[in-house]
Design a protein around this motif. Structure first.
Motif, mmCIF file in Angstrom:
data_model
loop_
_atom_site.group_PDB
_atom_site.id
_atom_site.type_symbol
_atom_site.label_atom_id
_atom_site.label_comp_id
_atom_site.label_asym_id
_atom_site.label_seq_id
_atom_site.Cartn_x
_atom_site.Cartn_y
_atom_site.Cartn_z
ATOM 1 N N MET A 14 0.824 -1.206 0.000
ATOM 2 C CA MET A 14 0.000 0.000 0.000
ATOM 3 C C MET A 14 0.866 1.266 0.000
ATOM 4 S SD MET A 14 -2.763 -1.138 2.929
ATOM 5 C CE MET A 14 -3.787 0.310 2.659
ATOM 6 N N ILE A 15 0.424 2.246 -0.804
ATOM 7 C CA ILE A 15 1.107 3.551 -0.807
ATOM 8 C C ILE A 15 0.118 4.705 -0.651
ATOM 9 C CG2 ILE A 15 3.222 2.984 -2.092
ATOM 10 C CD1 ILE A 15 0.428 4.506 -4.031
ATOM 11 N N ASP A 16 -1.162 4.394 -0.551
ATOM 12 C CA ASP A 16 -2.198 5.427 -0.611
ATOM 13 C C ASP A 16 -3.187 5.233 0.539
ATOM 14 O OD1 ASP A 16 -4.158 7.240 -1.280
ATOM 15 O OD2 ASP A 16 -4.281 6.649 -3.383
ATOM 16 N N ASP A 17 -3.271 6.217 1.441
ATOM 17 C CA ASP A 17 -4.186 6.062 2.578
ATOM 18 C C ASP A 17 -5.659 6.056 2.159
ATOM 19 O OD1 ASP A 17 -4.825 8.772 2.183
ATOM 20 O OD2 ASP A 17 -3.429 9.448 3.731
ATOM 21 N N ARG A 18 -5.921 6.432 0.900
ATOM 22 C CA ARG A 18 -7.293 6.343 0.403
ATOM 23 C C ARG A 18 -7.734 4.885 0.206
ATOM 24 N NH1 ARG A 18 -6.392 10.662 -4.371
ATOM 25 N NH2 ARG A 18 -4.440 9.446 -4.374
ATOM 26 N N ASP A 19 -6.772 3.965 0.293
ATOM 27 C CA ASP A 19 -7.090 2.539 0.170
ATOM 28 C C ASP A 19 -7.340 1.871 1.517
ATOM 29 O OD1 ASP A 19 -6.899 2.460 -2.654
ATOM 30 O OD2 ASP A 19 -4.712 2.384 -2.519
ATOM 31 N N PHE A 20 -7.240 2.630 2.609
ATOM 32 C CA PHE A 20 -7.475 2.045 3.934
ATOM 33 C C PHE A 20 -8.849 1.380 4.013
ATOM 34 C CE2 PHE A 20 -4.433 5.021 6.496
ATOM 35 C CZ PHE A 20 -3.352 4.300 6.016
#
Length: 507
Positions: free
Chosen positions: A145-151
């Protein structure tokens, strides 16, 4: 026990909530120095510092902290291969199931003009990028993961299925490699910034906005911006969502007016200027431009290189213009357009920065240097008996700056610093001349000048110009095997003509 390795540059509450979630789902959280301290300060006492796993401290001012076989073995082990499992047990390696990394912000520092190489290299991430690549490679078993929008995506799948799906892990791995290639390409560009045409062309773009539609309403489109490209930092002050065609026309319109220091106005339609003029102020430049071709200007893109005045805004408000580009517009002036539902107002306050141009064709890119602005000190040769006056020279050079933005074959006829006939996209020169003359006839002006983007292949072009009877000076590149015939024709008709030796095709 499942494990998650988390290391970030920017700390925020959203991350704390995600770590709390993982802890509730029985994940052991592993973290690096700065991130570990942040978690401890926020009451996450169950987090384990990475140095406690590796039994080795962070060294070299943090340059080395995660590069260790106990970490990479835990990420890269293929859980379907017995030999990998036995090797992990033998060396006391524990599998790592989630890797979330936010890398050092080299891109942000570079975009913010931190051009000092000693400062910038400290923001080149090594460990974070390597961890991400390792996790993405092993996506069959590891969530990268690199994107906190994918939490939320990850949390939902863990809630419903106990772990992430292969489909999601593959998608997130793709996002990782998409990011790492972008990140590395910008670093490469920094080191090779003096190299205009490197062996490998890495142009880095980031999605900025979804467009209203593409060239046609059934085509989906997005706008991607180039790092460190100040041209893309425009601001939409008013109006509905931009379309693909809006941005294409904006590009042409702004490039044209940016060439002039005097107040300049341009109206563009379908990537072709309908009219271009200079004036003592923006109002006069607009009036002259709109008068050039009010029919074609309907629904066009209007660009000014000077601030939008209240009086000019009121004039624009009376006609149908799709979009207005200005370097500055006061809020009280903007209110003039509050009933114009289909108008957009864009603010751009910087010069053109691009030095190369790229055109996509099937299977590749065509890359060339940008056609630099024509300047008055450029060498040109008067080849006729009649010479240019200083005024004619000024007007010809004005038209020359316009013609290089018109699709070939291109002809521009001007009266002073006002275009009155523009023809582009014709498949032969004589038709281009005829079309430009047909437009110019509406103005009934005398003492006109004409500029061509390429040479005249035959003297019939001069004959056509002479029949019109109002053009007294011509500027063209020359270079035809029949140049002598065109020169002789100009001398017969008393027309002055010069060769620039420089073609301005635009395809």
């Amino acid at each position: 026990m499942k494990r998650a390795l988390i290391s970030v540059y920017n700390k925020h509450k959203k991350l704390i909530d995600f770590v709390h979630f993982l802890h509730r789902k029985k994940y052991q959280i592993i973290s690096t120095g700065g991130t570990y301290q942040y978690f401890i300060e926020n009451g996450l006492s169950h987090v384990k510092e990475i140095s406690k796993i590796t039994s080795f401290p962070e060294i070299l001012d943090g340059r080395v902290k995660t590069i260790h076989p106990l970490i990479y073995g835990g990420i890269l082990a293929n859980r379907n291969i017995k030999q990998h499992i036995n090797s992990a047990k033998k060396h006391n390696i524990h599998f790592i199931d989630i890797v979330f990394i936010e890398c050092y912000p080299f891109i942000k520092k570079y975009e913010d003009h931190h051009d000092n190489i000693r400062s910038l290299i400290e923001f080149i991430d090594i460990g974070g990028i390597s961890l991400l690549r390792a996790a993405a490679k092993n996506f069959f078993h590891v969530t990268s993961m690199i994107d906190d929008r994918d939490f939320e995506l990850v949390k939902n799948e863990i809630n419903f299925h106990g772990s992430t799906s292969l489909q999601l892990r593959k998608k997130l791995a793709g996002k990782v490699f998409n990011f790492t290639s972008y990140y590395d390409s910008i670093i490469s560009k920094f080191f090779l910034k003096e190299e205009k045409f490197p062996i490998y062309l890495h142009e880095s773009y980031k999605k900025k906005m979804e467009l209203r539609y593409g060239e046609n309403p059934h085509q989906k489109a997005f706008f991607y911006t180039k790092n460190k490209s100040y041209k893309t930092n425009f601001k939409q002050l008013y109006g509905k969502q931009l379309s693909f065609n809006n941005l294409r026309d904006m590009d042409v319109a702004w490039k044209i007016v940016s060439q002039f220091s005097e107040p300049a106005c341009c109206i563009v339609k379908h990537s072709t200027p309908c009219g271009v003029s200079l004036g003592k102020d923006g109002l006069e430049a607009f009036r002259k431009t709109y008068e050039t071709d009010p029919v074609s200007s309907f629904g066009g893109i209007l660009s000014l290189n000077c601030p939008l005045s209240l009086e000019l805004a009121e004039k624009i408000n009376q006609i149908f213009i799709e979009l207005v580009i200005v370097p500055h517009c006061d809020p009280h002036v903007l209110k003039i357009f509050h009933h114009k539902k289909n108008l957009r107002v864009i603010q751009i306050n910087h010069s053109i920065s691009e030095k190369i141009e790229c055109v996509q064709i099937d299977g590749g890119l065509l890359v060339q240097e940008s056609d630099s602005s024509f300047h008055e000190n450029m060498n040109y040769q008067i080849v006729t008996e009649n010479k240019f006056s200083q005024e004619e020279k000024k007007y010809l050079f004005f038209a020359q700056r316009v013609v290089k933005h018109v699709k070939s074959n291109a002809i521009v006829i001007a009266k002073g610093t006002q275009t009155i006939g523009i023809s582009g996209g014709q498949t032969n020169r004589i038709c281009a001349v005829r079309q430009a003359i047909q437009q110019a006839k509406r103005k009934k002006e005398q003492g006109l000048v004409l500029v061509s983007d390429a040479f005249f292949p035959f003297r019939d072009v001069i004959d056509e110009i002479a029949r019109y009877g109002k053009i007294q000076s011509i500027l063209q590149p020359g270079g035809s095997i029949r140049d002598k015939e065109s020169i002789e024709a100009c001398n017969e008709y008393g027309i002055s003509m010069a060769f620039t030796g420089r073609r301005s095709f635009k395809h």
